[in-house]
Design an enzyme around this catalytic site. Structure first.
Site, short mmCIF file in Angstrom:
data_model
loop_
_atom_site.label_atom_id
_atom_site.label_comp_id
_atom_site.label_asym_id
_atom_site.label_seq_id
_atom_site.Cartn_x
_atom_site.Cartn_y
_atom_site.Cartn_z
N GLU A 176 71.88 27.05 91.79
CA GLU A 176 70.66 26.30 91.43
C GLU A 176 71.00 24.85 91.06
O GLU A 176 72.16 24.46 90.94
CB GLU A 176 69.95 27.04 90.29
CG GLU A 176 69.48 28.41 90.75
CD GLU A 176 68.58 29.14 89.77
OE1 GLU A 176 68.47 28.71 88.60
OE2 GLU A 176 67.99 30.16 90.19
N ASN A 207 73.62 32.63 94.52
CA ASN A 207 72.70 31.49 94.47
C ASN A 207 73.25 30.39 93.59
O ASN A 207 73.88 30.64 92.57
CB ASN A 207 71.28 31.90 94.06
CG ASN A 207 71.20 32.78 92.85
OD1 ASN A 207 72.07 33.60 92.58
ND2 ASN A 207 70.13 32.63 92.10
N CYS A 209 69.92 29.70 98.08
CA CYS A 209 69.99 31.14 97.90
C CYS A 209 71.39 31.67 98.22
O CYS A 209 72.16 31.06 98.98
CB CYS A 209 69.01 31.84 98.84
SG CYS A 209 67.28 31.63 98.44
N GLU A 223 72.21 34.25 100.07
CA GLU A 223 72.41 34.64 101.47
C GLU A 223 72.82 33.46 102.32
O GLU A 223 73.71 33.55 103.17
CB GLU A 223 71.10 35.23 102.04
CG GLU A 223 70.65 36.52 101.38
CD GLU A 223 69.78 36.30 100.14
OE1 GLU A 223 69.91 35.26 99.47
OE2 GLU A 223 68.96 37.19 99.85
N CYS A 260 64.65 36.38 100.98
CA CYS A 260 63.44 35.56 101.12
C CYS A 260 63.25 35.15 102.57
O CYS A 260 64.15 35.27 103.41
CB CYS A 260 63.50 34.34 100.21
SG CYS A 260 64.55 33.01 100.82
N CYS A 303 65.76 32.69 104.03
CA CYS A 303 67.07 33.31 104.32
C CYS A 303 66.97 34.19 105.55
O CYS A 303 67.90 34.26 106.35
CB CYS A 303 67.57 34.10 103.12
SG CYS A 303 68.14 33.00 101.79
N1 THU Z 1 67.22 33.70 95.61
C1 THU Z 1 68.25 34.08 96.41
O1 THU Z 1 69.42 33.75 96.15
N2 THU Z 1 67.98 34.81 97.50
C2 THU Z 1 66.73 35.22 97.88
O2 THU Z 1 66.56 35.80 98.94
C3 THU Z 1 65.60 35.00 96.98
C4 THU Z 1 65.85 34.06 95.86
C5 THU Z 1 67.51 32.87 94.45
C6 THU Z 1 66.97 31.47 94.54
C7 THU Z 1 66.83 31.10 93.09
O3 THU Z 1 68.08 30.62 92.62
C8 THU Z 1 66.53 32.42 92.39
O4 THU Z 1 66.93 33.43 93.31
C9 THU Z 1 65.06 32.61 92.03
O5 THU Z 1 64.24 32.41 93.14
#
Ligand code: THU
Length: 160
Positions: free
Chosen positions: A64, A62, A73, A75, A112, A115
Site C-alpha cells: 500500500e 499487497n 495488490c 496478485e 479483484c 487482478c
Molecule cells: N487487495 C489485494 O491484494 N488483492 C485483491 O485481489 C483485492 C485487494 C489488497 C489491496 C489493498 O491493499 C487491500 O487489499 C484492500 O483492498
C-alpha cells in the site's frame, strides 16, 4: 434477441486440510507471504504464491501507499515479478489468501477484477489454463480451473 448464459464453476474444499498436497504447500507459501504484506491503511493483508512450470515459486503480497491508488495488490505484485524474472515460464497454479486485522476472514476471497485482468494476460500469453485456489485466513477454499472461468468476457489481445 437471445439470452446468452455464462457460467463459472468452482470446486470448494471444506478447509485447508482437504486440499491436494501440491495446492496445500503453495497455499502455505501464500500464507507466509501474507504475513509480510504492507497494508497499514486497509489492514487487509493478501498473500499470493505462484508455481511455475520450471518448479520455481514466486510469492507476493499487497503493497500500500499513502497515495492510495499507487499501492498494488498481492496478485499483481507476484505475477509481474514472475513475468519479470522468468519471462518464458508458464504459470501452473496460484494460491491466494486474504486476512484482515479488523475481522476474521472465513470465506474464500477471490482476486479483484483488476487482478483477474492482469492474470488473464498471462493465461492468454501462455495458452494454458492457470489453476487458482483462494481462501480467507481460514475456512473453505475455492478452486477455479482457469482464470477465464473467473473472468468471463475477458478483454484480450484478440480485440486489438
Ligand atoms: N487487495 C489485494 O491484494 N488483492 C485483491 O485481489 C483485492 C485487494 C489488497 C489491496 C489493498 O491493499 C487491500 O487489499 C484492500 O483492498
Amino acid at each position: 434477441m437471445k439470452e446468452v448464459k455464462i457460467e463459472s464453476v468452482l470446486q470448494v474444499f471444506d478447509n485447508f486440510d482437504e486440499l491436494p498436497v501440491n495446492a496445500a504447500s503453495l497455499m502455505k507459501q501464500a500464507m507466509a507471504a501474507r504475513e509480510n504484506a504492507y497494508a497499514p491503511y486497509s489492514k487487509f493483508s493478501v498473500g499470493a504464491a505462484i508455481l511455475l512450470d520450471n518448479d520455481e515459486v514466486v510469492t507476493g503480497n499487497n503493497q500500500e501507499n499513502a497515495s492510495y491508488p499507487s499501492g498494488l495488490c498481492a496478485e499483481r505484485t507476484a505475477i509481474y515479478y514472475a513475468g519479470a524474472k522468468y519471462p518464458d515460464a508458464k504459470i501452473v497454479r496460484m494460491a491466494l489468501t486474504a486476512g484482515s486485522r479488523i475481522h476474521q476472514t472465513v470465506t474464500p476471497i477471490p482476486p479483484c477484477g483488476a487482478c483477474r485482468q492482469a492474470i488473464a494476460e498471462y493465461e492468454v500469453k501462455q495458452d494454458a489454463p492457470i489453476e487458482i485456489y483462494f481462501m480467507g485466513e481460514t475456512g473453505k477454499v475455492a478452486k477455479s480451473n482457469s482464470l477465464a472461468n473467473l473472468l468471463p468476457l475477458v478483454f484480450d489481445k484478440s480485440f486489438l
